[in-house]
Design a protein around this motif. Structure first.
Motif, PDB file in Angstrom:
ATOM      1  N   LYS A 102      46.017  65.030  22.926  1.00  0.00           N
ATOM      2  CA  LYS A 102      46.206  64.314  21.658  1.00  0.00           C
ATOM      3  C   LYS A 102      46.937  65.173  20.629  1.00  0.00           C
ATOM      4  N   HIS A 103      46.637  66.463  20.632  1.00  0.00           N
ATOM      5  CA  HIS A 103      47.234  67.373  19.654  1.00  0.00           C
ATOM      6  C   HIS A 103      48.540  67.996  20.143  1.00  0.00           C
ATOM      7  N   GLY A 104      49.032  67.563  21.295  1.00  0.00           N
ATOM      8  CA  GLY A 104      50.307  68.058  21.804  1.00  0.00           C
ATOM      9  C   GLY A 104      50.278  69.516  22.204  1.00  0.00           C
ATOM     10  N   VAL A 105      49.112  69.977  22.634  1.00  0.00           N
ATOM     11  CA  VAL A 105      48.948  71.366  23.046  1.00  0.00           C
ATOM     12  C   VAL A 105      49.134  71.443  24.548  1.00  0.00           C
ATOM     13  N   GLU A 106      49.921  72.414  24.986  1.00  0.00           N
ATOM     14  CA  GLU A 106      50.147  72.593  26.414  1.00  0.00           C
ATOM     15  C   GLU A 106      49.059  73.487  27.002  1.00  0.00           C
ATOM     16  N   VAL A 107      48.292  72.941  27.933  1.00  0.00           N
ATOM     17  CA  VAL A 107      47.254  73.712  28.610  1.00  0.00           C
ATOM     18  C   VAL A 107      47.933  74.544  29.698  1.00  0.00           C
ATOM     19  N   LEU A 108      47.791  75.850  29.586  1.00  0.00           N
ATOM     20  CA  LEU A 108      48.419  76.769  30.537  1.00  0.00           C
ATOM     21  C   LEU A 108      47.507  77.062  31.720  1.00  0.00           C
ATOM     22  N   ALA A 109      46.203  77.151  31.459  1.00  0.00           N
ATOM     23  CA  ALA A 109      45.234  77.420  32.523  1.00  0.00           C
ATOM     24  C   ALA A 109      43.872  76.926  32.075  1.00  0.00           C
ATOM     25  N   ALA A 110      43.039  76.574  33.038  1.00  0.00           N
ATOM     26  CA  ALA A 110      41.696  76.115  32.706  1.00  0.00           C
ATOM     27  C   ALA A 110      40.762  76.366  33.879  1.00  0.00           C
ATOM     28  N   SER A 111      39.495  76.597  33.553  1.00  0.00           N
ATOM     29  CA  SER A 111      38.475  76.660  34.591  1.00  0.00           C
ATOM     30  C   SER A 111      37.247  75.923  34.077  1.00  0.00           C
ATOM     31  N   VAL A 112      36.596  75.212  34.984  1.00  0.00           N
ATOM     32  CA  VAL A 112      35.441  74.400  34.631  1.00  0.00           C
ATOM     33  C   VAL A 112      34.306  74.764  35.569  1.00  0.00           C
ATOM     34  N   SER A 113      33.107  74.919  35.003  1.00  0.00           N
ATOM     35  CA  SER A 113      31.929  75.108  35.838  1.00  0.00           C
ATOM     36  C   SER A 113      30.776  74.344  35.205  1.00  0.00           C
ATOM     37  N   ARG A 114      29.854  73.947  36.055  1.00  0.00           N
ATOM     38  CA  ARG A 114      28.713  73.182  35.570  1.00  0.00           C
ATOM     39  C   ARG A 114      27.446  73.809  36.118  1.00  0.00           C
ATOM     40  N   ASN A 115      26.531  74.061  35.221  1.00  0.00           N
ATOM     41  CA  ASN A 115      25.238  74.584  35.600  1.00  0.00           C
ATOM     42  C   ASN A 115      24.323  73.385  35.788  1.00  0.00           C
ATOM     43  N   GLY A 116      24.019  73.049  37.028  1.00  0.00           N
ATOM     44  CA  GLY A 116      23.239  71.854  37.335  1.00  0.00           C
ATOM     45  C   GLY A 116      21.824  71.900  36.806  1.00  0.00           C
ATOM     46  N   VAL A 117      21.229  73.092  36.762  1.00  0.00           N
ATOM     47  CA  VAL A 117      19.846  73.213  36.312  1.00  0.00           C
ATOM     48  C   VAL A 117      19.751  72.924  34.819  1.00  0.00           C
ATOM     49  N   GLY A 118      20.632  73.548  34.047  1.00  0.00           N
ATOM     50  CA  GLY A 118      20.580  73.366  32.599  1.00  0.00           C
ATOM     51  C   GLY A 118      21.482  72.266  32.098  1.00  0.00           C
ATOM     52  N   HIS A 119      22.144  71.586  32.994  1.00  0.00           N
ATOM     53  CA  HIS A 119      23.090  70.539  32.623  1.00  0.00           C
ATOM     54  C   HIS A 119      24.069  71.039  31.564  1.00  0.00           C
ATOM     55  N   GLN A 120      24.621  72.212  31.818  1.00  0.00           N
ATOM     56  CA  GLN A 120      25.553  72.855  30.906  1.00  0.00           C
ATOM     57  C   GLN A 120      26.945  72.832  31.516  1.00  0.00           C
ATOM     58  N   LEU A 121      27.951  72.472  30.714  1.00  0.00           N
ATOM     59  CA  LEU A 121      29.349  72.499  31.131  1.00  0.00           C
ATOM     60  C   LEU A 121      30.013  73.674  30.439  1.00  0.00           C
ATOM     61  N   ASP A 122      30.620  74.564  31.215  1.00  0.00           N
ATOM     62  CA  ASP A 122      31.367  75.699  30.675  1.00  0.00           C
ATOM     63  C   ASP A 122      32.831  75.486  31.019  1.00  0.00           C
ATOM     64  N   LEU A 123      33.660  75.468  29.996  1.00  0.00           N
ATOM     65  CA  LEU A 123      35.082  75.197  30.175  1.00  0.00           C
ATOM     66  C   LEU A 123      35.862  76.267  29.438  1.00  0.00           C
ATOM     67  N   THR A 124      36.770  76.917  30.134  1.00  0.00           N
ATOM     68  CA  THR A 124      37.647  77.913  29.531  1.00  0.00           C
ATOM     69  C   THR A 124      39.071  77.382  29.613  1.00  0.00           C
ATOM     70  N   VAL A 125      39.764  77.353  28.477  1.00  0.00           N
ATOM     71  CA  VAL A 125      41.123  76.802  28.423  1.00  0.00           C
ATOM     72  C   VAL A 125      42.032  77.812  27.739  1.00  0.00           C
TER      73      VAL A 125
END
Length: 146
Positions: A102-125
């Protein structure tokens, strides 16, 4: 002179064996011009990298209800977003990437992980923001409101 033309003939690309002296001189001139342009381009790139490296990175952390957004901006153009949020609905990662789009930002790299126990989403962009600090602030705000 013949020996010097042979040396040029062996050192300069695009000079065919047994080329005429005029061709050897012409190709040598073009080659030197190309090298000068490449040198200028590399000097400009080096100055650009030095000026970016000198600038200290800024870092921010904003905590929402169940989320946090950490942002580090390197130079003026690249930002590193660390997003931690509770997974409270499906397709949340898609919504997060939608904010960047939406903001016209080019994503160069990303990693996503999900902690199933704590229902936590960790996203690095890692994103190219193009020197727009206001854009970074708006993105952070929208991410926290998801």
């Amino acid at each position: 002179m013949t020996e010097m033309f042979s040396v040029l003939e062996s050192m300069v690309p695009n000079v065919f064996p047994q080329a005429k002296r005029e061709n050897i001189v012409g190709e040598t001139i073009q080659y030197i011009q190309q090298l000068e342009e490449e040198r200028k381009r590399l000097e400009t790139l080096k100055k650009s990298q030095e000026s970016t490296a000198v600038r200290p990175a800024s870092s921010h952390c904003i905590n929402g209800r169940n989320s946090a957004v950490n942002v580090m901006v390197a130079g003026n153009d690249v930002a590193f977003f660390g997003i931690q949020t509770a997974v409270n609905r499906r397709h949340l990662a898609v919504e997060i990437f939608g904010v960047f789009e939406k903001h016209g930002v080019e994503v160069l790299a990303a990693s996503v992980s999900r902690n199933g126990v704590g229902h936590q989403l960790d996203l690095t962009v890692t994103a190219f923001v193009g020197g727009n600090g206001d854009r970074v602030e708006k993105i952070k705000s929208e991410l926290l409101n998801l």
